[in-house]
Design a protein around this motif. Structure first.
Motif, PDB file in Angstrom:
ATOM      1  N   VAL A  60       0.876  -1.175   0.000  1.00 29.37           N
ATOM      2  CA  VAL A  60       0.000   0.000   0.000  1.00 29.37           C
ATOM      3  C   VAL A  60       0.912   1.222   0.000  1.00 29.37           C
ATOM      4  O   VAL A  60       1.668   1.431   0.947  1.00 29.37           O
ATOM      5  N   GLY A  61       0.862   1.998  -1.076  1.00 30.57           N
ATOM      6  CA  GLY A  61       1.745   3.150  -1.190  1.00 30.57           C
ATOM      7  C   GLY A  61       3.212   2.779  -1.144  1.00 30.57           C
ATOM      8  O   GLY A  61       4.039   3.540  -0.635  1.00 30.57           O
ATOM      9  N   GLY A  62       3.549   1.585  -1.648  1.00 29.33           N
ATOM     10  CA  GLY A  62       4.934   1.131  -1.663  1.00 29.33           C
ATOM     11  C   GLY A  62       5.376   0.421  -0.393  1.00 29.33           C
ATOM     12  O   GLY A  62       6.488  -0.105  -0.341  1.00 29.33           O
ATOM     13  N   ARG A  63       4.527   0.373   0.628  1.00 37.08           N
ATOM     14  CA  ARG A  63       4.888  -0.296   1.890  1.00 37.08           C
ATOM     15  C   ARG A  63       4.245  -1.669   1.942  1.00 37.08           C
ATOM     16  O   ARG A  63       3.032  -1.807   1.768  1.00 37.08           O
ATOM     17  N   GLU A  64       5.033  -2.704   2.183  1.00 41.24           N
ATOM     18  CA  GLU A  64       4.487  -4.052   2.271  1.00 41.24           C
ATOM     19  C   GLU A  64       3.603  -4.197   3.504  1.00 41.24           C
ATOM     20  O   GLU A  64       3.976  -3.775   4.608  1.00 41.24           O
ATOM     21  N   VAL A  65       2.422  -4.806   3.315  1.00 39.20           N
ATOM     22  CA  VAL A  65       1.528  -5.089   4.436  1.00 39.20           C
ATOM     23  C   VAL A  65       1.323  -6.580   4.633  1.00 39.20           C
ATOM     24  O   VAL A  65       0.903  -7.020   5.713  1.00 39.20           O
ATOM     25  N   ALA A  66       1.585  -7.389   3.581  1.00 44.74           N
ATOM     26  CA  ALA A  66       1.406  -8.838   3.696  1.00 44.74           C
ATOM     27  C   ALA A  66       2.178  -9.525   2.584  1.00 44.74           C
ATOM     28  O   ALA A  66       2.477  -8.922   1.547  1.00 44.74           O
ATOM     29  N   ARG A  67       2.484 -10.816   2.800  1.00 49.36           N
ATOM     30  CA  ARG A  67       3.180 -11.604   1.779  1.00 49.36           C
ATOM     31  C   ARG A  67       2.587 -13.014   1.741  1.00 49.36           C
ATOM     32  O   ARG A  67       2.409 -13.658   2.781  1.00 49.36           O
ATOM     33  N   TYR A  68       2.296 -13.473   0.522  1.00 50.21           N
ATOM     34  CA  TYR A  68       1.723 -14.803   0.287  1.00 50.21           C
ATOM     35  C   TYR A  68       2.831 -15.753  -0.156  1.00 50.21           C
ATOM     36  O   TYR A  68       3.581 -15.452  -1.083  1.00 50.21           O
ATOM     37  N   TRP A  69       2.923 -16.915   0.531  1.00 48.38           N
ATOM     38  CA  TRP A  69       3.937 -17.927   0.250  1.00 48.38           C
ATOM     39  C   TRP A  69       3.238 -19.162  -0.314  1.00 48.38           C
ATOM     40  O   TRP A  69       2.341 -19.719   0.325  1.00 48.38           O
ATOM     41  N   PHE A  70       3.681 -19.623  -1.495  1.00 47.78           N
ATOM     42  CA  PHE A  70       2.970 -20.740  -2.134  1.00 47.78           C
ATOM     43  C   PHE A  70       3.923 -21.679  -2.858  1.00 47.78           C
ATOM     44  O   PHE A  70       3.606 -22.230  -3.915  1.00 47.78           O
ATOM     45  N   ALA A  71       5.083 -21.956  -2.271  1.00 49.00           N
ATOM     46  CA  ALA A  71       6.035 -22.881  -2.885  1.00 49.00           C
ATOM     47  C   ALA A  71       5.498 -24.308  -2.825  1.00 49.00           C
ATOM     48  O   ALA A  71       4.949 -24.730  -1.787  1.00 49.00           O
ATOM     49  N   PRO A  72       5.642 -25.087  -3.885  1.00 46.65           N
ATOM     50  CA  PRO A  72       5.148 -26.473  -3.877  1.00 46.65           C
ATOM     51  C   PRO A  72       5.780 -27.338  -2.787  1.00 46.65           C
ATOM     52  O   PRO A  72       5.183 -28.326  -2.364  1.00 46.65           O
ATOM     53  N   ARG A  73       6.974 -26.985  -2.307  1.00 45.91           N
ATOM     54  CA  ARG A  73       7.636 -27.781  -1.269  1.00 45.91           C
ATOM     55  C   ARG A  73       6.979 -27.615   0.101  1.00 45.91           C
ATOM     56  O   ARG A  73       7.248 -28.401   1.018  1.00 45.91           O
ATOM     57  N   GLN A  74       6.150 -26.588   0.282  1.00 43.26           N
ATOM     58  CA  GLN A  74       5.494 -26.355   1.572  1.00 43.26           C
ATOM     59  C   GLN A  74       4.351 -27.352   1.776  1.00 43.26           C
ATOM     60  O   GLN A  74       3.856 -27.961   0.829  1.00 43.26           O
ATOM     61  N   GLU A  75       3.921 -27.468   3.019  1.00 45.89           N
ATOM     62  CA  GLU A  75       2.753 -28.303   3.310  1.00 45.89           C
ATOM     63  C   GLU A  75       1.474 -27.661   2.799  1.00 45.89           C
ATOM     64  O   GLU A  75       0.518 -28.355   2.453  1.00 45.89           O
ATOM     65  N   ARG A  76       1.466 -26.326   2.750  1.00 47.22           N
ATOM     66  CA  ARG A  76       0.287 -25.575   2.297  1.00 47.22           C
ATOM     67  C   ARG A  76       0.684 -24.116   2.115  1.00 47.22           C
ATOM     68  O   ARG A  76       1.662 -23.657   2.725  1.00 47.22           O
ATOM     69  N   PRO A  77      -0.042 -23.339   1.313  1.00 44.96           N
ATOM     70  CA  PRO A  77       0.229 -21.902   1.216  1.00 44.96           C
ATOM     71  C   PRO A  77      -0.161 -21.179   2.513  1.00 44.96           C
ATOM     72  O   PRO A  77      -1.001 -21.666   3.282  1.00 44.96           O
ATOM     73  N   PHE A  78       0.446 -19.998   2.730  1.00 47.31           N
ATOM     74  CA  PHE A  78       0.102 -19.196   3.896  1.00 47.31           C
ATOM     75  C   PHE A  78       0.473 -17.743   3.644  1.00 47.31           C
ATOM     76  O   PHE A  78       1.160 -17.420   2.668  1.00 47.31           O
ATOM     77  N   VAL A  79       0.023 -16.863   4.541  1.00 50.66           N
ATOM     78  CA  VAL A  79       0.332 -15.436   4.469  1.00 50.66           C
ATOM     79  C   VAL A  79       1.171 -15.056   5.684  1.00 50.66           C
ATOM     80  O   VAL A  79       0.752 -15.276   6.830  1.00 50.66           O
ATOM     81  N   TYR A  80       2.354 -14.514   5.455  1.00 47.67           N
ATOM     82  CA  TYR A  80       3.217 -13.985   6.513  1.00 47.67           C
ATOM     83  C   TYR A  80       4.185 -12.986   5.884  1.00 47.67           C
ATOM     84  O   TYR A  80       4.762 -13.288   4.842  1.00 47.67           O
ATOM     85  N   PRO A  81       4.401 -11.847   6.477  1.00 50.96           N
ATOM     86  CA  PRO A  81       3.782 -11.313   7.690  1.00 50.96           C
ATOM     87  C   PRO A  81       2.441 -10.651   7.386  1.00 50.96           C
ATOM     88  O   PRO A  81       2.061 -10.486   6.224  1.00 50.96           O
ATOM     89  N   ILE A  82       1.751 -10.250   8.447  1.00 46.45           N
ATOM     90  CA  ILE A  82       0.599  -9.354   8.352  1.00 46.45           C
ATOM     91  C   ILE A  82       0.969  -8.129   9.179  1.00 46.45           C
ATOM     92  O   ILE A  82       1.022  -8.198  10.412  1.00 46.45           O
ATOM     93  N   ILE A  83       1.263  -7.032   8.508  1.00 53.04           N
ATOM     94  CA  ILE A  83       1.926  -5.891   9.143  1.00 53.04           C
ATOM     95  C   ILE A  83       0.911  -4.804   9.507  1.00 53.04           C
ATOM     96  O   ILE A  83       0.116  -4.375   8.668  1.00 53.04           O
ATOM     97  N   GLY A  84       0.946  -4.388  10.757  1.00 55.19           N
ATOM     98  CA  GLY A  84       0.077  -3.327  11.235  1.00 55.19           C
ATOM     99  C   GLY A  84       0.668  -1.951  10.993  1.00 55.19           C
ATOM    100  O   GLY A  84       1.741  -1.789  10.409  1.00 55.19           O
ATOM    101  N   ALA A  85      -0.033  -0.934  11.475  1.00 54.14           N
ATOM    102  CA  ALA A  85       0.387   0.451  11.257  1.00 54.14           C
ATOM    103  C   ALA A  85       1.735   0.759  11.904  1.00 54.14           C
ATOM    104  O   ALA A  85       2.456   1.667  11.473  1.00 54.14           O
TER     105      ALA A  85
END
Length: 331
Positions: A52-77
């Protein structure tokens, strides 16, 4: 009652992130198009960043080697992540607690919840990325692969980030569970078994948990903390909120919202004082997904400042509840 504005208008969103170039225009680039305020950016190693406005607020990880996809981090103000990877005192036994994730403990009797295990949720395809001034989204397809190597269920999910006032934001998750194209069971259906684990969950930062950080756990029905007659544990609610200290003298938190169109609404929420909360779709009864009849679900995370009043969270939930739950297109 706190009636602060909910979602940013397009104009307000522009003001949130506009720099001098946008305010003054680019006369040397007469064909320049506006730069979207909210973007979803593909990254190496099967990651995608929401900004948002160039600042990361979340990241989605979806590599096939993982057990499942997930979102990390979830960044607050504050700039800190409000979620963590794993349990603060049991990182091995709860290694599957990956910040914000989708899973279920019983799909055709197999456990897609814990790690490690043969059943896995395997990313198949990223369908699209969408940027904009008001929101950005990623849409993807995933296969729920059982111990037998066959696909027992598929999901299509869309995650949408929408900025709000004062650095707050909303992450909306649309889920579409489908029976597999190649039937595994007689009749081609898939069964989500009776369990309190799944389909969505959040592992909060250690300092926000009630036990470790002195945070607060509340729900829409006026319950507080985990156990007891007035606790939130496995109680039906429209939302559950976790708020607590994240920086010295600063509190932030996340509210997990259940949409009224979900078949379990108001959903029971499985919660713990150690900083965990999840919406339990099939707690109290299994659910069968028939071929050609996908199960549509919608949840959201309200990423907020401070410890908001129930009235403030209710207003966010009311706005969220207005959204229609519809099948997700493939393109």
């Amino acid at each position: 009652m706190n009636r602060r504005p909910l979602l940013l208008s397009t104009f307000a969103a522009l003001a949130f992130a506009a720099g001098p170039a946008r305010a003054q225009g680019l006369p040397e680039l007469p064909a320049a198009k506006p730069v979207p305020v909210v973007q979803v950016l593909p990254l190496p190693d099967d990651q995608t960043s929401f900004t948002v406005g160039g600042r990361e607020v979340a990241r989605y990880w979806f590599a096939p080697r993982q057990e499942r996809p997930f979102v990390y981090p979830i960044i607050g103000a504050s700039g800190r992540s409000l979620t963590r990877m794993g349990h603060p005192r049991d990182p091995v036994g709860h290694g599957h607690h990956n910040s914000f994730w989708v899973a279920h403990q019983s799909v055709d009797g197999e456990n897609y919840w814990e790690d490690p295990g043969a059943p896995r949720i395997v990313p198949r395809k990223i369908l699209r990325y969408d940027d904009g001034d008001a929101e950005a989204a990623i849409t993807s397809d995933n296969d729920w692969v059982g111990a037998d190597g066959r696909v027992h269920m598929t999901d299509r999910r869309r995650m949408t980030v929408r900025p709000m006032k004062d650095g707050e934001w909303l992450l909306t998750l649309d889920l579409q569970f489908r029976a597999p194209d190649t039937p595994v069971n007689p009749g081609g259906s898939v069964v989500l078994g009776d369990t309190a684990f799944g389909p969505v969950a959040v592992r909060m930062a250690k300092t926000i948990g009630v036990a470790d950080g002195g945070g607060r756990l509340r729900n829409s029905e006026g319950n507080e903390d985990e156990q007891g007659p007035n606790g939130c544990f496995r109680k039906p609610a429209r939302w559950v909120d976790y708020s607590g200290p994240i920086v010295e003298g600063v509190a932030e938190g996340i509210t997990l919202l259940d949409h009224p169109a979900n078949p379990s609404h108001p959903s029971p929420f499985h919660v713990r004082r150690d900083g965990w909360m999840g919406a339990a779709l099939t707690f109290g009864g299994a659910r069968t997904i028939e071929p050609g009849k996908p199960l549509l679900l919608r949840y959201a995370l309200y990423v907020h400042r401070g410890v908001p009043t129930p009235q403030t969270i209710d207003a966010v939930w009311t706005e969220f509840a207005k959204g229609r739950v519809e099948p997700l297109p493939a393109k």
